[in-house]
Each structure stands twice: as structure tokens, then as C-alpha cells.
Design a protein around this motif. Sequence first.
Motif, PDB file in Angstrom:
ATOM      1  N   LEU A  64       0.835  -1.205   0.000  1.00  0.00           N
ATOM      2  CA  LEU A  64       0.000   0.000   0.000  1.00  0.00           C
ATOM      3  C   LEU A  64       0.864   1.247   0.000  1.00  0.00           C
ATOM      4  CD1 LEU A  64      -2.545  -1.006   2.800  1.00  0.00           C
ATOM      5  CD2 LEU A  64      -2.831  -1.253   0.339  1.00  0.00           C
ATOM      6  N   LYS A  65       0.367   2.304  -0.649  1.00  0.00           N
ATOM      7  CA  LYS A  65       1.062   3.593  -0.639  1.00  0.00           C
ATOM      8  C   LYS A  65       0.407   4.479   0.407  1.00  0.00           C
ATOM      9  CE  LYS A  65       2.837   7.363  -3.316  1.00  0.00           C
ATOM     10  NZ  LYS A  65       3.321   7.753  -4.615  1.00  0.00           N
ATOM     11  N   LEU A  66       1.222   4.912   1.370  1.00  0.00           N
ATOM     12  CA  LEU A  66       0.761   5.734   2.488  1.00  0.00           C
ATOM     13  C   LEU A  66       1.795   6.831   2.756  1.00  0.00           C
ATOM     14  CD1 LEU A  66      -0.299   2.779   4.790  1.00  0.00           C
ATOM     15  CD2 LEU A  66      -1.865   4.451   3.787  1.00  0.00           C
ATOM     16  N   PRO A  67       1.415   7.853   3.526  1.00  0.00           N
ATOM     17  CA  PRO A  67       2.415   8.871   3.885  1.00  0.00           C
ATOM     18  C   PRO A  67       3.607   8.221   4.591  1.00  0.00           C
ATOM     19  CG  PRO A  67       0.217   9.591   4.518  1.00  0.00           C
ATOM     20  CD  PRO A  67       0.100   8.151   4.088  1.00  0.00           C
ATOM     21  N   ARG A  68       4.789   8.757   4.342  1.00  0.00           N
ATOM     22  CA  ARG A  68       6.003   8.136   4.890  1.00  0.00           C
ATOM     23  C   ARG A  68       5.970   8.000   6.410  1.00  0.00           C
ATOM     24  NH1 ARG A  68      10.895  11.837   3.021  1.00  0.00           N
ATOM     25  NH2 ARG A  68       9.811  11.427   1.102  1.00  0.00           N
ATOM     26  N   SER A  87      15.666  -2.514  -7.515  1.00  0.00           N
ATOM     27  CA  SER A  87      17.094  -2.463  -7.209  1.00  0.00           C
ATOM     28  C   SER A  87      17.373  -2.652  -5.720  1.00  0.00           C
ATOM     29  CB  SER A  87      17.687  -1.127  -7.670  1.00  0.00           C
ATOM     30  OG  SER A  87      17.160  -0.058  -6.908  1.00  0.00           O
ATOM     31  N   GLY A  88      16.312  -2.856  -4.926  1.00  0.00           N
ATOM     32  CA  GLY A  88      16.480  -3.097  -3.495  1.00  0.00           C
ATOM     33  C   GLY A  88      16.420  -1.861  -2.626  1.00  0.00           C
ATOM     34  N   ARG A  89      16.193  -0.698  -3.224  1.00  0.00           N
ATOM     35  CA  ARG A  89      16.118   0.553  -2.450  1.00  0.00           C
ATOM     36  C   ARG A  89      14.726   0.693  -1.848  1.00  0.00           C
ATOM     37  NH1 ARG A  89      14.620   5.989  -3.454  1.00  0.00           N
ATOM     38  NH2 ARG A  89      13.887   5.341  -5.476  1.00  0.00           N
ATOM     39  N   PRO A  90      14.633   0.836  -0.518  1.00  0.00           N
ATOM     40  CA  PRO A  90      13.317   0.996   0.120  1.00  0.00           C
ATOM     41  C   PRO A  90      12.615   2.261  -0.371  1.00  0.00           C
ATOM     42  CG  PRO A  90      14.999   0.535   1.761  1.00  0.00           C
ATOM     43  CD  PRO A  90      15.712   0.809   0.459  1.00  0.00           C
ATOM     44  N   MET A  91      11.328   2.131  -0.609  1.00  0.00           N
ATOM     45  CA  MET A  91      10.511   3.252  -1.046  1.00  0.00           C
ATOM     46  C   MET A  91       9.747   3.749   0.179  1.00  0.00           C
ATOM     47  SD  MET A  91       9.314   1.665  -4.692  1.00  0.00           S
ATOM     48  CE  MET A  91       8.655   3.170  -5.365  1.00  0.00           C
ATOM     49  N   ARG A  92       9.987   4.976   0.584  1.00  0.00           N
ATOM     50  CA  ARG A  92       9.502   5.498   1.864  1.00  0.00           C
ATOM     51  C   ARG A  92       7.987   5.564   1.992  1.00  0.00           C
ATOM     52  NH1 ARG A  92      13.852   9.828   1.229  1.00  0.00           N
ATOM     53  NH2 ARG A  92      15.624   8.861   2.249  1.00  0.00           N
ATOM     54  N   GLU A  93       7.282   5.669   0.886  1.00  0.00           N
ATOM     55  CA  GLU A  93       5.824   5.797   0.957  1.00  0.00           C
ATOM     56  C   GLU A  93       5.098   4.502   0.636  1.00  0.00           C
ATOM     57  OE1 GLU A  93       4.875   9.201  -1.520  1.00  0.00           O
ATOM     58  OE2 GLU A  93       5.063  10.524   0.217  1.00  0.00           O
ATOM     59  N   TRP A  94       5.798   3.390   0.699  1.00  0.00           N
ATOM     60  CA  TRP A  94       5.177   2.098   0.408  1.00  0.00           C
ATOM     61  C   TRP A  94       5.455   1.124   1.544  1.00  0.00           C
ATOM     62  CZ3 TRP A  94       2.091   1.270  -3.783  1.00  0.00           C
ATOM     63  CH2 TRP A  94       2.126   2.246  -4.795  1.00  0.00           C
ATOM     64  N   VAL A  95       4.415   0.390   1.968  1.00  0.00           N
ATOM     65  CA  VAL A  95       4.562  -0.608   3.016  1.00  0.00           C
ATOM     66  C   VAL A  95       4.060  -1.950   2.498  1.00  0.00           C
ATOM     67  CG1 VAL A  95       2.324  -0.100   4.095  1.00  0.00           C
ATOM     68  CG2 VAL A  95       4.142  -1.140   5.462  1.00  0.00           C
ATOM     69  N   ALA A  96       4.803  -3.002   2.791  1.00  0.00           N
ATOM     70  CA  ALA A  96       4.430  -4.359   2.395  1.00  0.00           C
ATOM     71  C   ALA A  96       3.860  -5.088   3.602  1.00  0.00           C
ATOM     72  CB  ALA A  96       5.652  -5.106   1.871  1.00  0.00           C
ATOM     73  N   LEU A  97       2.634  -5.555   3.463  1.00  0.00           N
ATOM     74  CA  LEU A  97       1.996  -6.335   4.511  1.00  0.00           C
ATOM     75  C   LEU A  97       2.155  -7.806   4.148  1.00  0.00           C
ATOM     76  CD1 LEU A  97      -1.286  -4.240   4.832  1.00  0.00           C
ATOM     77  CD2 LEU A  97       0.819  -4.009   6.159  1.00  0.00           C
ATOM     78  N   GLY A  98       2.795  -8.579   4.985  1.00  0.00           N
ATOM     79  CA  GLY A  98       3.030  -9.985   4.703  1.00  0.00           C
ATOM     80  C   GLY A  98       1.756 -10.800   4.671  1.00  0.00           C
ATOM     81  N   SER A  99       1.864 -12.016   4.188  1.00  0.00           N
ATOM     82  CA  SER A  99       0.685 -12.869   4.025  1.00  0.00           C
ATOM     83  C   SER A  99       0.040 -13.246   5.353  1.00  0.00           C
ATOM     84  CB  SER A  99       1.047 -14.130   3.241  1.00  0.00           C
ATOM     85  OG  SER A  99       2.021 -14.875   3.941  1.00  0.00           O
ATOM     86  N   ASP A 100       0.776 -13.117   6.442  1.00  0.00           N
ATOM     87  CA  ASP A 100       0.202 -13.435   7.748  1.00  0.00           C
ATOM     88  C   ASP A 100      -0.444 -12.223   8.416  1.00  0.00           C
ATOM     89  OD1 ASP A 100       0.988 -16.053   7.541  1.00  0.00           O
ATOM     90  OD2 ASP A 100       2.912 -15.688   8.504  1.00  0.00           O
ATOM     91  N   ASP A 101      -0.239 -11.043   7.845  1.00  0.00           N
ATOM     92  CA  ASP A 101      -0.820  -9.840   8.430  1.00  0.00           C
ATOM     93  C   ASP A 101      -2.319  -9.775   8.132  1.00  0.00           C
ATOM     94  OD1 ASP A 101       2.056  -7.802   7.634  1.00  0.00           O
ATOM     95  OD2 ASP A 101       1.645  -9.026   9.381  1.00  0.00           O
ATOM     96  N   ALA A 102      -3.029  -9.073   8.978  1.00  0.00           N
ATOM     97  CA  ALA A 102      -4.469  -8.905   8.778  1.00  0.00           C
ATOM     98  C   ALA A 102      -4.722  -8.031   7.557  1.00  0.00           C
ATOM     99  CB  ALA A 102      -5.089  -8.268  10.018  1.00  0.00           C
ATOM    100  N   LEU A 103      -5.776  -8.373   6.839  1.00  0.00           N
ATOM    101  CA  LEU A 103      -6.211  -7.518   5.738  1.00  0.00           C
ATOM    102  C   LEU A 103      -7.006  -6.390   6.359  1.00  0.00           C
ATOM    103  CD1 LEU A 103      -6.675  -6.810   2.791  1.00  0.00           C
ATOM    104  CD2 LEU A 103      -8.630  -8.340   2.803  1.00  0.00           C
ATOM    105  N   ASP A 104      -6.464  -5.195   6.325  1.00  0.00           N
ATOM    106  CA  ASP A 104      -7.085  -4.077   7.004  1.00  0.00           C
ATOM    107  C   ASP A 104      -7.659  -3.124   5.967  1.00  0.00           C
ATOM    108  OD1 ASP A 104      -6.014  -2.097   9.842  1.00  0.00           O
ATOM    109  OD2 ASP A 104      -7.766  -1.880   8.566  1.00  0.00           O
ATOM    110  N   PHE A 114      -4.975   8.969   0.537  1.00  0.00           N
ATOM    111  CA  PHE A 114      -3.661   9.593   0.355  1.00  0.00           C
ATOM    112  C   PHE A 114      -3.341   9.802  -1.124  1.00  0.00           C
ATOM    113  CE2 PHE A 114       1.039   8.840  -0.072  1.00  0.00           C
ATOM    114  CZ  PHE A 114       1.444  10.093   0.369  1.00  0.00           C
ATOM    115  N   VAL A 115      -3.503   8.769  -1.902  1.00  0.00           N
ATOM    116  CA  VAL A 115      -3.172   8.852  -3.317  1.00  0.00           C
ATOM    117  C   VAL A 115      -4.206   9.672  -4.092  1.00  0.00           C
ATOM    118  CG1 VAL A 115      -2.811   7.506  -5.431  1.00  0.00           C
ATOM    119  CG2 VAL A 115      -1.847   6.724  -3.266  1.00  0.00           C
ATOM    120  N   GLY A 116      -5.460   9.528  -3.703  1.00  0.00           N
ATOM    121  CA  GLY A 116      -6.523  10.255  -4.386  1.00  0.00           C
ATOM    122  C   GLY A 116      -6.661  11.700  -3.973  1.00  0.00           C
ATOM    123  N   GLY A 117      -5.926  12.105  -2.929  1.00  0.00           N
ATOM    124  CA  GLY A 117      -5.957  13.489  -2.483  1.00  0.00           C
ATOM    125  C   GLY A 117      -7.276  13.916  -1.879  1.00  0.00           C
TER     126      GLY A 117
END
Length: 118
Positions: A64-68, A87-104, A114-117
Motif C-alpha cells: 500500500l502507498k501511504l504517507p512516509r 534495485s532493493g532501495r526501500p521506497m519510503r511511501e510504500w509498506v508491504a503487509l506480509g501474508s500473515d498480516d491482517a487484511l485491514d 492519500f493517493v486520491g488526495g
Amino acid sequence: MRTAEGSAALPGMTADDRLAALVDALAGEPGVAPPQPGRRRFGSTALTVDGSVFAMAVGGALVLKLPRERVAALVAAGAGSPFANGSGRPMREWVALGSDDALDLALAREALAFVGGR
């Protein structure tokens, strides 16, 4: 079965299943478009608002894309991990929720706003 109701993913739901649940749950929101398979560009398998990506399934994670600041808080709380580009560089406004995390769904709505303003 797809579900975005409640806060927990069903056991065995893949990131693609979780994204599909978000597609179902957010389909009626203004400007939201489902993934466009067959398009050959970034976001071709992502949920977009007004043409901009806010949720996608990548490498087994729902991303998901969220504020940093929100991403940093989620990572610090152990609710997700930083998402890195090819290239392996972390993107500050993106978070990865693993398969064991709750779907929120609330987090997905935050990403949409955030993205839609809105």
C-alpha cells in the motif's frame, strides 16, 4: 471466497486474493479502477485511483502507498515492512503487509485517500 469485511484475512489467502478482496470492496469508490492485466507498465496488476497506484500485490505481499510517517509507524509497530523497488532501495511511501498480516480495509482506505488526495 473474497472478503474485505472485518480486519482479518482468511487463512490461506494470498496477496492476490487480498488485492481481489480490496477490488471488490472499493469498486464503487470514485476514480477507483481494478488491475488492468495485459498492460505492460508499473501498476498493471494494481488497484488505482484516477490512474495512480495505491494498492498492489507484489512478491507475496499486499503493498500500500501511504504517507512516509504512517509507513514508518506501521514498520515500527511490526505491522509491515518497507517495500523495496527492483534495485532493493526501500521506497519510503510504500509498506508491504506480509501474508500473515491482517487484511485491514481501513489501511487500504487510507492509501486510497492519500493517493486520491481526498
